[in-house]
Design a protein around this motif. Structure first.
Motif, PDB file in Angstrom:
ATOM      1  N   TYR A  10       0.838  -1.182   0.000  1.00 23.13           N
ATOM      2  CA  TYR A  10       0.000   0.000   0.000  1.00 23.13           C
ATOM      3  C   TYR A  10       0.878   1.239   0.000  1.00 23.13           C
ATOM      4  O   TYR A  10       1.974   1.233   0.562  1.00 23.13           O
ATOM      5  CB  TYR A  10      -0.901   0.024   1.241  1.00 23.13           C
ATOM      6  CG  TYR A  10      -1.887  -1.116   1.256  1.00 23.13           C
ATOM      7  CD1 TYR A  10      -3.109  -1.000   0.601  1.00 23.13           C
ATOM      8  CD2 TYR A  10      -1.595  -2.306   1.913  1.00 23.13           C
ATOM      9  CE1 TYR A  10      -4.021  -2.047   0.604  1.00 23.13           C
ATOM     10  CE2 TYR A  10      -2.502  -3.359   1.917  1.00 23.13           C
ATOM     11  CZ  TYR A  10      -3.708  -3.216   1.263  1.00 23.13           C
ATOM     12  OH  TYR A  10      -4.593  -4.251   1.262  1.00 23.13           O
ATOM     13  N   MET A  11       0.366   2.301  -0.627  1.00 24.88           N
ATOM     14  CA  MET A  11       1.050   3.600  -0.640  1.00 24.88           C
ATOM     15  C   MET A  11       0.090   4.616  -0.044  1.00 24.88           C
ATOM     16  O   MET A  11      -1.130   4.521  -0.235  1.00 24.88           O
ATOM     17  CB  MET A  11       1.370   4.038  -2.075  1.00 24.88           C
ATOM     18  CG  MET A  11       2.391   3.207  -2.781  1.00 24.88           C
ATOM     19  SD  MET A  11       4.077   3.627  -2.373  1.00 24.88           S
ATOM     20  CE  MET A  11       4.257   5.176  -3.208  1.00 24.88           C
ATOM     21  N   GLY A  12       0.652   5.616   0.639  1.00 23.03           N
ATOM     22  CA  GLY A  12      -0.175   6.716   1.110  1.00 23.03           C
ATOM     23  C   GLY A  12      -0.721   7.496  -0.078  1.00 23.03           C
ATOM     24  O   GLY A  12      -0.028   7.689  -1.081  1.00 23.03           O
ATOM     25  N   VAL A  13      -1.942   7.950   0.027  1.00 22.59           N
ATOM     26  CA  VAL A  13      -2.569   8.730  -1.036  1.00 22.59           C
ATOM     27  C   VAL A  13      -1.856  10.073  -1.202  1.00 22.59           C
ATOM     28  O   VAL A  13      -1.731  10.585  -2.301  1.00 22.59           O
ATOM     29  CB  VAL A  13      -4.069   8.942  -0.728  1.00 22.59           C
ATOM     30  CG1 VAL A  13      -4.711   9.907  -1.703  1.00 22.59           C
ATOM     31  CG2 VAL A  13      -4.797   7.603  -0.739  1.00 22.59           C
ATOM     32  N   TYR A  14      -1.384  10.635  -0.096  1.00 20.89           N
ATOM     33  CA  TYR A  14      -0.694  11.925  -0.087  1.00 20.89           C
ATOM     34  C   TYR A  14       0.724  11.762   0.434  1.00 20.89           C
ATOM     35  O   TYR A  14       1.028  10.799   1.137  1.00 20.89           O
ATOM     36  CB  TYR A  14      -1.417  12.917   0.836  1.00 20.89           C
ATOM     37  CG  TYR A  14      -2.871  13.105   0.485  1.00 20.89           C
ATOM     38  CD1 TYR A  14      -3.251  13.886  -0.601  1.00 20.89           C
ATOM     39  CD2 TYR A  14      -3.865  12.505   1.245  1.00 20.89           C
ATOM     40  CE1 TYR A  14      -4.583  14.059  -0.922  1.00 20.89           C
ATOM     41  CE2 TYR A  14      -5.202  12.676   0.933  1.00 20.89           C
ATOM     42  CZ  TYR A  14      -5.559  13.454  -0.156  1.00 20.89           C
ATOM     43  OH  TYR A  14      -6.874  13.612  -0.476  1.00 20.89           O
ATOM     44  N   GLU A  15       1.552  12.726   0.139  1.00 27.81           N
ATOM     45  CA  GLU A  15       2.871  12.791   0.771  1.00 27.81           C
ATOM     46  C   GLU A  15       2.656  12.972   2.276  1.00 27.81           C
ATOM     47  O   GLU A  15       1.614  13.485   2.704  1.00 27.81           O
ATOM     48  CB  GLU A  15       3.644  13.990   0.217  1.00 27.81           C
ATOM     49  CG  GLU A  15       3.917  13.887  -1.270  1.00 27.81           C
ATOM     50  CD  GLU A  15       4.251  15.206  -1.913  1.00 27.81           C
ATOM     51  OE1 GLU A  15       5.244  15.256  -2.654  1.00 27.81           O
ATOM     52  OE2 GLU A  15       3.519  16.187  -1.682  1.00 27.81           O
ATOM     53  N   ASN A  55       5.469   2.542  13.584  1.00 24.21           N
ATOM     54  CA  ASN A  55       5.295   1.101  13.781  1.00 24.21           C
ATOM     55  C   ASN A  55       5.093   0.712  15.238  1.00 24.21           C
ATOM     56  O   ASN A  55       4.728  -0.426  15.521  1.00 24.21           O
ATOM     57  CB  ASN A  55       6.461   0.331  13.153  1.00 24.21           C
ATOM     58  CG  ASN A  55       6.353   0.290  11.638  1.00 24.21           C
ATOM     59  OD1 ASN A  55       5.268   0.371  11.086  1.00 24.21           O
ATOM     60  ND2 ASN A  55       7.490   0.187  10.969  1.00 24.21           N
ATOM     61  N   THR A  56       5.297   1.625  16.178  1.00 24.90           N
ATOM     62  CA  THR A  56       5.011   1.349  17.597  1.00 24.90           C
ATOM     63  C   THR A  56       3.568   1.674  17.956  1.00 24.90           C
ATOM     64  O   THR A  56       3.137   1.395  19.066  1.00 24.90           O
ATOM     65  CB  THR A  56       5.938   2.162  18.533  1.00 24.90           C
ATOM     66  OG1 THR A  56       5.605   3.554  18.428  1.00 24.90           O
ATOM     67  CG2 THR A  56       7.402   1.922  18.220  1.00 24.90           C
ATOM     68  N   MET A  57       2.814   2.265  17.045  1.00 24.16           N
ATOM     69  CA  MET A  57       1.467   2.775  17.346  1.00 24.16           C
ATOM     70  C   MET A  57       0.353   1.775  17.095  1.00 24.16           C
ATOM     71  O   MET A  57      -0.820   2.117  17.249  1.00 24.16           O
ATOM     72  CB  MET A  57       1.219   4.055  16.555  1.00 24.16           C
ATOM     73  CG  MET A  57       2.144   5.165  16.927  1.00 24.16           C
ATOM     74  SD  MET A  57       1.802   6.631  15.931  1.00 24.16           S
ATOM     75  CE  MET A  57       2.834   7.815  16.787  1.00 24.16           C
ATOM     76  N   ASP A  58       0.684   0.546  16.707  1.00 25.46           N
ATOM     77  CA  ASP A  58      -0.320  -0.500  16.468  1.00 25.46           C
ATOM     78  C   ASP A  58      -1.409  -0.080  15.488  1.00 25.46           C
ATOM     79  O   ASP A  58      -2.586  -0.393  15.674  1.00 25.46           O
ATOM     80  CB  ASP A  58      -0.953  -0.967  17.793  1.00 25.46           C
ATOM     81  CG  ASP A  58       0.046  -1.670  18.682  1.00 25.46           C
ATOM     82  OD1 ASP A  58       0.922  -2.372  18.144  1.00 25.46           O
ATOM     83  OD2 ASP A  58      -0.048  -1.518  19.920  1.00 25.46           O
ATOM     84  N   ILE A  59      -1.006   0.639  14.432  1.00 25.70           N
ATOM     85  CA  ILE A  59      -1.967   1.044  13.401  1.00 25.70           C
ATOM     86  C   ILE A  59      -1.589   0.443  12.048  1.00 25.70           C
ATOM     87  O   ILE A  59      -2.224   0.728  11.036  1.00 25.70           O
ATOM     88  CB  ILE A  59      -2.068   2.581  13.289  1.00 25.70           C
ATOM     89  CG1 ILE A  59      -0.701   3.221  13.041  1.00 25.70           C
ATOM     90  CG2 ILE A  59      -2.732   3.163  14.517  1.00 25.70           C
ATOM     91  CD1 ILE A  59      -0.737   4.715  12.779  1.00 25.70           C
ATOM     92  N   GLY A  60      -0.562  -0.384  12.014  1.00 29.20           N
ATOM     93  CA  GLY A  60      -0.115  -1.001  10.782  1.00 29.20           C
ATOM     94  C   GLY A  60       1.389  -1.167  10.796  1.00 29.20           C
ATOM     95  O   GLY A  60       2.059  -0.813  11.771  1.00 29.20           O
ATOM     96  N   THR A  61       1.905  -1.705   9.710  1.00 27.26           N
ATOM     97  CA  THR A  61       3.343  -1.853   9.524  1.00 27.26           C
ATOM     98  C   THR A  61       3.736  -0.998   8.338  1.00 27.26           C
ATOM     99  O   THR A  61       3.190  -1.163   7.246  1.00 27.26           O
ATOM    100  CB  THR A  61       3.715  -3.325   9.266  1.00 27.26           C
ATOM    101  OG1 THR A  61       3.255  -4.105  10.373  1.00 27.26           O
ATOM    102  CG2 THR A  61       5.225  -3.489   9.125  1.00 27.26           C
ATOM    103  N   PHE A  62       4.674  -0.096   8.574  1.00 24.14           N
ATOM    104  CA  PHE A  62       5.041   0.895   7.573  1.00 24.14           C
ATOM    105  C   PHE A  62       6.498   0.748   7.168  1.00 24.14           C
ATOM    106  O   PHE A  62       7.323   0.282   7.951  1.00 24.14           O
ATOM    107  CB  PHE A  62       4.801   2.310   8.121  1.00 24.14           C
ATOM    108  CG  PHE A  62       3.367   2.547   8.494  1.00 24.14           C
ATOM    109  CD1 PHE A  62       2.467   3.034   7.569  1.00 24.14           C
ATOM    110  CD2 PHE A  62       2.910   2.257   9.775  1.00 24.14           C
ATOM    111  CE1 PHE A  62       1.140   3.235   7.900  1.00 24.14           C
ATOM    112  CE2 PHE A  62       1.582   2.460  10.122  1.00 24.14           C
ATOM    113  CZ  PHE A  62       0.700   2.950   9.184  1.00 24.14           C
TER     114      PHE A  62
END
Length: 179
Positions: A10-15, A55-62
């Motif tokens: 996945y890519m972010g939609v915005y910078e 990656n410490t915020m438990d919202i996904g793996t980036f």
């Protein structure tokens, strides 16, 4: 050379915006501090710290995209010089990118220009975008999920910026900087 991307990502939609950077890191290192602008003046190493914190915020793996993933996302299925067409005379780029001829020498809010066919904004211009790869020569053979050079002194940046002419914003244009 032919490159195949076989793994979903996945890519972010915005910078990454200055607001997001500040929310995660508690600072805004940008030269062009403005609400909605992408963060700039960040090194590759700074980005690794930002990603580690995310990656410490438990919202996904980036992570940063590989150069091949970045170009695949930028092109959005096209094979032309820009994701919207060849634009040989650079007559359309102003609809898709902030670059030297329309930026008034500054970065601009993320997402103000037209997106590519996959809904990703600012793949051309505004600010350079870091990739995970070390800079190195392309391999001339077809590859699947290339990771770039194994070592190096510079990291890949893609997309061009507000200070570059249109030719530096092409989908295939690659450059580098020290991490």
């Amino acid at each position: 050379h032919l490159v195949t991307i076989s793994q979903q990502y996945y890519m972010g939609v915005y910078e990454v915006t200055q607001e997001l950077w500040d929310a995660v890191m508690g600072t805004n290192p940008s030269q062009f501090a403005a609400s909605g602008n992408p963060v700039e003046m960040v090194s590759w190493d700074d980005c690794q710290e930002f990603i580690a914190e995310l990656n410490t915020m438990d919202i996904g793996t980036f992570r940063l995209p590989t150069e091949a993933e970045w170009e695949y996302a930028c092109r959005a299925g096209s094979s032309t010089r820009f994701n919207y067409g060849d634009d040989i005379g650079y007559s359309e780029i102003g609809d898709y990118a902030w670059y030297s001829s329309n930026s008034f020498a500054t970065a601009h809010n993320a997402g103000q220009k037209e997106p590519n066919d996959w809904g990703l904004y600012d793949m051309h211009g505004n600010v350079w975008e870091w990739c995970s790869d070390w800079y190195g020569a392309y391999d001339s053979v077809s590859l699947t999920d290339p990771q770039g050079a194994e070592t190096g002194t510079n990291r890949i940046i893609r997309g061009g910026s507000w200070s570059n002419s249109a030719k530096f914003c092409r989908s295939a244009y690659r450059f580098f900087n020290k991490p």
